[in-house]
Design a protein around this motif. Structure first.
Motif, PDB file in Angstrom:
ATOM      1  N   SER A   1       0.821  -1.217   0.000  1.00 48.96           N
ATOM      2  CA  SER A   1       0.000   0.000   0.000  1.00 48.96           C
ATOM      3  C   SER A   1       0.850   1.261   0.000  1.00 48.96           C
ATOM      4  N   PHE A   2       2.122   1.134   0.381  1.00 48.44           N
ATOM      5  CA  PHE A   2       3.024   2.295   0.422  1.00 48.44           C
ATOM      6  C   PHE A   2       3.866   2.412  -0.851  1.00 48.44           C
ATOM      7  N   VAL A   3       3.634   1.547  -1.826  1.00 50.28           N
ATOM      8  CA  VAL A   3       4.355   1.627  -3.095  1.00 50.28           C
ATOM      9  C   VAL A   3       3.555   2.531  -4.030  1.00 50.28           C
ATOM     10  N   GLY A   4       4.013   3.771  -4.179  1.00 50.93           N
ATOM     11  CA  GLY A   4       3.268   4.765  -4.948  1.00 50.93           C
ATOM     12  C   GLY A   4       3.049   4.373  -6.397  1.00 50.93           C
ATOM     13  N   LYS A   5       4.061   3.801  -7.017  1.00 46.50           N
ATOM     14  CA  LYS A   5       3.933   3.422  -8.422  1.00 46.50           C
ATOM     15  C   LYS A   5       2.902   2.317  -8.612  1.00 46.50           C
ATOM     16  N   LEU A   6       2.761   1.449  -7.614  1.00 46.74           N
ATOM     17  CA  LEU A   6       1.761   0.391  -7.716  1.00 46.74           C
ATOM     18  C   LEU A   6       0.358   0.982  -7.698  1.00 46.74           C
ATOM     19  N   SER A   7       0.109   1.917  -6.785  1.00 47.24           N
ATOM     20  CA  SER A   7      -1.205   2.567  -6.725  1.00 47.24           C
ATOM     21  C   SER A   7      -1.496   3.315  -8.014  1.00 47.24           C
ATOM     22  N   ALA A   8      -0.480   4.006  -8.548  1.00 49.86           N
ATOM     23  CA  ALA A   8      -0.663   4.746  -9.801  1.00 49.86           C
ATOM     24  C   ALA A   8      -0.938   3.795 -10.968  1.00 49.86           C
ATOM     25  N   LEU A   9      -0.259   2.648 -10.966  1.00 52.55           N
ATOM     26  CA  LEU A   9      -0.466   1.654 -12.019  1.00 52.55           C
ATOM     27  C   LEU A   9      -1.885   1.106 -11.968  1.00 52.55           C
ATOM     28  N   ILE A  10      -2.380   0.838 -10.755  1.00 58.69           N
ATOM     29  CA  ILE A  10      -3.748   0.336 -10.593  1.00 58.69           C
ATOM     30  C   ILE A  10      -4.752   1.375 -11.075  1.00 58.69           C
ATOM     31  N   GLU A  11      -4.512   2.649 -10.721  1.00 58.40           N
ATOM     32  CA  GLU A  11      -5.445   3.706 -11.098  1.00 58.40           C
ATOM     33  C   GLU A  11      -5.405   4.005 -12.591  1.00 58.40           C
ATOM     34  N   SER A  12      -4.337   3.554 -13.285  1.00 56.95           N
ATOM     35  CA  SER A  12      -4.244   3.785 -14.728  1.00 56.95           C
ATOM     36  C   SER A  12      -5.009   2.760 -15.551  1.00 56.95           C
ATOM     37  N   ILE A  13      -5.586   1.752 -14.891  1.00 57.30           N
ATOM     38  CA  ILE A  13      -6.371   0.749 -15.627  1.00 57.30           C
ATOM     39  C   ILE A  13      -7.561   1.437 -16.286  1.00 57.30           C
ATOM     40  N   PRO A  14      -7.692   1.370 -17.603  1.00 60.02           N
ATOM     41  CA  PRO A  14      -8.772   2.097 -18.291  1.00 60.02           C
ATOM     42  C   PRO A  14     -10.148   1.487 -18.038  1.00 60.02           C
ATOM     43  N   ASN A  15     -11.177   2.313 -18.204  1.00 61.12           N
ATOM     44  CA  ASN A  15     -12.552   1.888 -17.936  1.00 61.12           C
ATOM     45  C   ASN A  15     -12.992   0.656 -18.721  1.00 61.12           C
ATOM     46  N   PRO A  16     -12.622   0.498 -20.006  1.00 60.28           N
ATOM     47  CA  PRO A  16     -13.072  -0.698 -20.734  1.00 60.28           C
ATOM     48  C   PRO A  16     -12.601  -2.004 -20.097  1.00 60.28           C
ATOM     49  N   VAL A  17     -11.398  -1.999 -19.507  1.00 59.79           N
ATOM     50  CA  VAL A  17     -10.904  -3.208 -18.831  1.00 59.79           C
ATOM     51  C   VAL A  17     -11.750  -3.474 -17.590  1.00 59.79           C
ATOM     52  N   ILE A  18     -12.008  -2.420 -16.826  1.00 62.32           N
ATOM     53  CA  ILE A  18     -12.846  -2.559 -15.634  1.00 62.32           C
ATOM     54  C   ILE A  18     -14.246  -3.007 -16.027  1.00 62.32           C
ATOM     55  N   GLY A  19     -14.771  -2.449 -17.117  1.00 62.86           N
ATOM     56  CA  GLY A  19     -16.104  -2.844 -17.579  1.00 62.86           C
ATOM     57  C   GLY A  19     -16.163  -4.304 -17.973  1.00 62.86           C
ATOM     58  N   GLY A  20     -15.143  -4.792 -18.696  1.00 61.12           N
ATOM     59  CA  GLY A  20     -15.122  -6.197 -19.101  1.00 61.12           C
ATOM     60  C   GLY A  20     -15.067  -7.138 -17.913  1.00 61.12           C
ATOM     61  N   ILE A  21     -14.228  -6.812 -16.933  1.00 63.95           N
ATOM     62  CA  ILE A  21     -14.158  -7.619 -15.716  1.00 63.95           C
ATOM     63  C   ILE A  21     -15.476  -7.561 -14.963  1.00 63.95           C
TER      64      ILE A  21
END
Length: 425
Positions: A330-350
């Motif tokens: 949770s303290f790895v900033g790049k990991l949080s940023a990478l997760i937040e960069s997941i585009p909406n179509p991927v989230i929609g498909g899942i």
């Protein structure tokens, strides 16, 4: 902790109170982390919360749960999908402060029920929450999110339709379905995570991913904690409390189901030792902790129960390790940023798959419990819950707004208690 007098499950490779070697411990804990990772971070993404805080609160909540249950139950606490609908609504109106109070209320409901169970037993839970109430409620949780999933899979934030969005969403859906059906071993436990990764790669090739925030993020970064008074002024939101609190009874039945499965896997009776009141209190305190740091409500995770079943490693130390890893990540900033960069179509498909599975789980409850729809009362209860919940027939009293999901839950419980039980269609 190891004592000769303790019972040892002969089917377990490593039993609850046994500690694996350091090398095994590291790998087994990471395995549990990855199994819950996709679902736990997907909830805050859908709601608009910080994924890092969700990881932090799930790790701390799991440690609290293990402490409250005296280290006797190998379970992991992760973000709950059951509260997404009212949380999304609250995010648009009150922001996180309202979600925090609703999450706190969920934890308090768990503690109150735990106290009642400690005093009078748990038979009343089955009477208040029979399958005819729980089944339709679970269906509502999944189906009421269908519109959100479809929107993410088809249009951008401005409301413009893009066929590329739909193509990426469908590719993500089909790959996740394939992973779920055809993979074996540990990989079969993380189809959601694999689906997100695959969809992300496809979205990258089609130019839908913005890597700039990831490149700018620091490696070490404090999660965006939302602490009462420090982060926002205290203000009471009755609507938030009433919107989330009733749904606690739905997740409570899910929690009891997980404990039942764990009883079978470990050849123990956790309802007696440490007791259902301890397991409910642990779950409730985990949500209360989440409410004070900026996380969503949490609940026990079936994914991790599946890992226990397949690996036959039941050590509570492994779950402690997974919780510690979640806190560190949770303290790895790049990991949080990478997760937040997941585009909406991927989230929609899942989401097409996840929300459908949730709805189907509610249907399965009705089938497995042999609910008789020739009884008028059952037909009336299910009909009212489904239409009010899916249609979001919310109740607004002054400035307070109660979601259709909360209204449906309360109405279902009341109808079940007052309607006669012997009428036939």
């Amino acid at each position: 902790m190891k004592e000769p007098a303790r019972y040892r499950n002969p089917d377990a490779l490593i039993d609850i109170w046994e500690r694996p070697s350091w090398g095994q411990w590291f790998g087994l804990s990471l395995q549990h982390l990855f199994s819950m990772f996709g679902s736990t971070v997907l909830v805050p993404i859908l709601v608009g919360l910080n994924p890092g805080i969700a990881l932090f609160s799930s790790g701390v909540g799991t440690l609290m749960y293990i402490l409250i249950t005296r280290g006797k139950i190998p379970a992991y606490m992760g973000s709950s999908f059951s509260f997404i609908v009212p949380m999304v609504a609250l995010m648009r109106t009150t922001g996180y402060p309202g979600i925090a109070q609703g999450t706190l209320a969920v934890g308090v409901v768990y503690l109150i029920v735990a106290l009642i169970v400690a005093l009078v037993g748990s038979d009343w839970i089955n009477k208040a929450l029979p399958p005819i109430v729980v089944g339709p409620m679970v269906m509502v949780i999944g189906l009421s999110l269908a519109g959100s999933a479809a929107q993410k899979a088809t249009v951008d934030n401005a409301g413009t339709y893009h066929w590329q969005f739909f193509a990426v969403a469908m590719a993500t859906l089909l790959l996740t379905v394939g992973f779920n059906l055809y993979l074996r071993g540990f990989l079969s436990l993380i189809p959601i995570l694999l689906g997100i990764v695959s969809g992300y790669l496809i979205a990258t090739m089609t130019g839908l991913v913005n890597f700039k925030p990831v490149m700018q993020a620091a490696w070490f970064q404090l999660p965006n904690f939302e602490v009462p008074i420090l982060s926002y002024p205290l203000h009471f939101y009755w609507g938030a409390v009433v919107s989330l609190a009733p749904i606690a009874f739905v997740t409570m039945t899910e929690h009891i189901g997980h404990i039942t499965v764990l009883n079978e896997l470990t050849h123990r009776n956790f309802f007696e030792d440490p007791g259902l009141h301890h397991t409910l209190a642990g779950d409730g305190l985990a949500s209360i902790i989440a409410s004070f740091v900026g996380g969503p409500p949490v609940t026990s995770y079936g994914e991790n129960v599946g890992v226990l079943a397949i690996t036959r490693v039941h050590s509570v130390y492994v779950l402690i390790g997974a919780a510690v890893f979640a806190i560190i990540f949770s303290f790895v900033g790049k990991l949080s940023a990478l997760i937040e960069s997941i585009p909406n179509p991927v989230i929609g498909g899942i989401s097409f798959l996840l929300f459908g599975v949730i709805a189907s789980s509610g249907m399965r409850i009705l089938i497995e419990k042999h609910v008789d729809f020739n009884q008028k009362r059952n037909l009336m209860i299910a009909s009212a819950i489904l239409v009010i919940g899916i249609g979001n027939a919310y109740l607004k009293v002054g400035q307070y707004e109660f979601s259709g999901l909360a209204v449906a839950a309360v109405l279902g419980i009341v109808l079940n208690l007052i309607l006669p039980r012997d009428d036939k269609v």
